[in-house]
Design a protein around this motif. Structure first.
Motif, PDB file in Angstrom:
ATOM      1  N   LYS A 101       0.934  -1.203   0.005  1.00 35.42           N
ATOM      2  CA  LYS A 101       0.030  -0.178  -0.032  1.00 35.42           C
ATOM      3  C   LYS A 101       0.886   1.322   0.108  1.00 35.42           C
ATOM      4  N   LYS A 102       0.411   2.379  -0.826  1.00 30.04           N
ATOM      5  CA  LYS A 102       1.178   3.566  -0.879  1.00 30.04           C
ATOM      6  C   LYS A 102       0.206   4.400  -0.238  1.00 30.04           C
ATOM      7  N   TYR A 103       0.558   5.444   0.446  1.00 33.97           N
ATOM      8  CA  TYR A 103      -0.008   6.207   1.202  1.00 33.97           C
ATOM      9  C   TYR A 103       0.228   7.815   0.649  1.00 33.97           C
ATOM     10  N   VAL A 104      -0.714   8.593   0.346  1.00 33.09           N
ATOM     11  CA  VAL A 104      -0.565   9.751   0.134  1.00 33.09           C
ATOM     12  C   VAL A 104      -1.229  10.762   1.023  1.00 33.09           C
ATOM     13  N   MET A 105      -0.357  11.655   1.658  1.00 30.45           N
ATOM     14  CA  MET A 105      -1.077  12.860   2.741  1.00 30.45           C
ATOM     15  C   MET A 105      -1.620  13.727   1.958  1.00 30.45           C
ATOM     16  N   THR A 106      -2.880  13.980   2.319  1.00 33.61           N
ATOM     17  CA  THR A 106      -3.790  15.138   1.761  1.00 33.61           C
ATOM     18  C   THR A 106      -4.062  15.888   2.708  1.00 33.61           C
ATOM     19  N   MET A 107      -4.748  17.095   2.761  1.00 30.05           N
ATOM     20  CA  MET A 107      -5.138  18.075   3.710  1.00 30.05           C
ATOM     21  C   MET A 107      -6.238  17.420   4.567  1.00 30.05           C
ATOM     22  N   GLU A 108      -7.035  16.527   3.851  1.00 31.29           N
ATOM     23  CA  GLU A 108      -7.998  15.710   4.797  1.00 31.29           C
ATOM     24  C   GLU A 108      -7.163  14.988   5.825  1.00 31.29           C
ATOM     25  N   ASP A 109      -6.099  14.479   5.813  1.00 33.45           N
ATOM     26  CA  ASP A 109      -5.351  13.878   6.678  1.00 33.45           C
ATOM     27  C   ASP A 109      -4.613  14.965   7.522  1.00 33.45           C
ATOM     28  N   LEU A 110      -3.868  15.889   6.875  1.00 31.73           N
ATOM     29  CA  LEU A 110      -3.190  16.885   7.610  1.00 31.73           C
ATOM     30  C   LEU A 110      -3.898  17.522   8.809  1.00 31.73           C
ATOM     31  N   ALA A 111      -5.094  18.060   8.267  1.00 32.42           N
ATOM     32  CA  ALA A 111      -5.846  19.207   8.981  1.00 32.42           C
ATOM     33  C   ALA A 111      -6.363  18.605  10.413  1.00 32.42           C
ATOM     34  N   PRO A 112      -6.716  17.273  10.447  1.00 29.92           N
ATOM     35  CA  PRO A 112      -7.380  16.835  11.784  1.00 29.92           C
ATOM     36  C   PRO A 112      -6.066  16.711  12.571  1.00 29.92           C
ATOM     37  N   ALA A 113      -4.927  16.199  12.027  1.00 32.01           N
ATOM     38  CA  ALA A 113      -3.606  16.003  12.851  1.00 32.01           C
ATOM     39  C   ALA A 113      -3.127  17.091  13.402  1.00 32.01           C
ATOM     40  N   LEU A 114      -3.324  18.319  12.594  1.00 34.41           N
ATOM     41  CA  LEU A 114      -2.762  19.756  13.153  1.00 34.41           C
ATOM     42  C   LEU A 114      -3.841  20.084  14.070  1.00 34.41           C
ATOM     43  N   GLN A 115      -4.889  19.731  13.947  1.00 30.93           N
ATOM     44  CA  GLN A 115      -5.964  20.294  15.034  1.00 30.93           C
ATOM     45  C   GLN A 115      -5.754  19.764  16.402  1.00 30.93           C
ATOM     46  N   GLU A 116      -5.456  18.485  16.610  1.00 29.27           N
ATOM     47  CA  GLU A 116      -5.232  17.969  17.936  1.00 29.27           C
ATOM     48  C   GLU A 116      -3.999  18.677  18.561  1.00 29.27           C
ATOM     49  N   TYR A 117      -3.388  19.540  17.672  1.00 31.16           N
ATOM     50  CA  TYR A 117      -2.265  19.937  18.651  1.00 31.16           C
ATOM     51  C   TYR A 117      -2.594  21.665  18.484  1.00 31.16           C
ATOM     52  N   GLY A 118      -3.688  22.103  18.008  1.00 31.70           N
ATOM     53  CA  GLY A 118      -4.204  23.333  18.014  1.00 31.70           C
ATOM     54  C   GLY A 118      -3.746  24.298  17.029  1.00 31.70           C
ATOM     55  N   ILE A 119      -3.542  23.564  15.946  1.00 25.22           N
ATOM     56  CA  ILE A 119      -3.393  24.414  14.645  1.00 25.22           C
ATOM     57  C   ILE A 119      -4.315  24.387  13.823  1.00 25.22           C
ATOM     58  N   THR A 120      -4.760  25.407  13.167  1.00 27.12           N
ATOM     59  CA  THR A 120      -5.914  25.377  12.200  1.00 27.12           C
ATOM     60  C   THR A 120      -5.175  25.362  11.039  1.00 27.12           C
ATOM     61  N   ALA A 121      -5.449  24.638  10.222  1.00 22.02           N
ATOM     62  CA  ALA A 121      -5.012  24.583   8.697  1.00 22.02           C
ATOM     63  C   ALA A 121      -6.144  24.545   7.678  1.00 22.02           C
ATOM     64  N   ARG A 122      -6.288  25.522   6.972  1.00 24.30           N
ATOM     65  CA  ARG A 122      -7.210  25.613   5.706  1.00 24.30           C
ATOM     66  C   ARG A 122      -6.866  25.717   4.520  1.00 24.30           C
ATOM     67  N   LYS A 123      -7.412  25.421   3.415  1.00 26.76           N
ATOM     68  CA  LYS A 123      -6.967  25.673   2.164  1.00 26.76           C
ATOM     69  C   LYS A 123      -7.310  26.889   1.781  1.00 26.76           C
ATOM     70  N   PRO A 124      -6.494  27.775   0.959  1.00 27.21           N
ATOM     71  CA  PRO A 124      -6.956  29.052   0.432  1.00 27.21           C
ATOM     72  C   PRO A 124      -8.180  28.984  -0.376  1.00 27.21           C
ATOM     73  N   HIS A 125      -8.842  29.884  -0.296  1.00 33.01           N
ATOM     74  CA  HIS A 125     -10.266  29.878  -1.201  1.00 33.01           C
ATOM     75  C   HIS A 125     -10.350  29.547  -2.597  1.00 33.01           C
ATOM     76  N   TYR A 126      -9.006  30.071  -3.036  1.00 39.07           N
ATOM     77  CA  TYR A 126      -8.856  29.681  -4.680  1.00 39.07           C
ATOM     78  C   TYR A 126      -8.564  28.245  -4.772  1.00 39.07           C
ATOM     79  N   PHE A 127      -8.281  27.523  -3.956  1.00 39.45           N
ATOM     80  CA  PHE A 127      -8.083  25.973  -4.185  1.00 39.45           C
ATOM     81  C   PHE A 127      -9.362  25.108  -3.992  1.00 39.45           C
ATOM     82  N   VAL A 128     -10.434  25.823  -3.512  1.00 42.80           N
ATOM     83  CA  VAL A 128     -11.909  25.322  -3.161  1.00 42.80           C
ATOM     84  C   VAL A 128     -12.514  24.624  -4.230  1.00 42.80           C
TER      85      VAL A 128
END
Length: 128
Positions: A101-128
């Motif tokens: 299995k090969k895993y690819v880190m996405t913002m869907e994976d990174l955002a909850p991990a950062l949230q556990e440490y109190g860091i909020t990460a969001r995509k810029p509006h032009y990527f949505v």
């Protein structure tokens, strides 16, 4: 065992035995350790925040703590990725997948991990 002013047990700092010996050994190991984050980068960001130190062991200690912090975030993101992909694999059980299995880190994976440490990460509006 004595209790210090902070209410925590105090440890005698003998150089021959105990915590003093362990601490001196750790500081000697820091002199030869090359962290993933270069000393110059750590020193630059420490200077930007108003902290100045000429002791390379202290800079390497902060680099080691930063490396551990980033490693914990990456590991948590990997766990989120594994949970997300395992639910996708369960939905597509009939397909024969690759053995490795090969895993690819996405913002869907990174955002909850950062949230556990109190860091909020969001995509810029032009990527949505």
């Amino acid at each position: 065992m004595q209790v210090g002013r902070t209410g925590l047990p105090s440890v005698a700092m003998d150089d021959d035995t105990g915590a003093g010996h362990v601490l001196s050994d750790f500081l000697l190991q820091l002199e030869n350790y090359n962290p993933s984050i270069p000393d110059s980068v750590v020193a630059h960001y420490l200077n930007m925040s108003g902290f100045e130190s000429q002791d390379p062991r202290l800079i390497r200690l902060i680099a080691l703590a930063s490396q551990k912090f980033l490693s914990d975030i990456a590991n948590d993101a990997l766990q989120h990725c594994k949970m997300r992909t395992s639910s996708q694999i369960n939905q597509a059980k009939n397909q024969k997948g690759p053995k490795e299995k090969k895993y690819v880190m996405t913002m869907e994976d990174l955002a909850p991990a950062l949230q556990e440490y109190g860091i909020t990460a969001r995509k810029p509006h032009y990527f949505v």
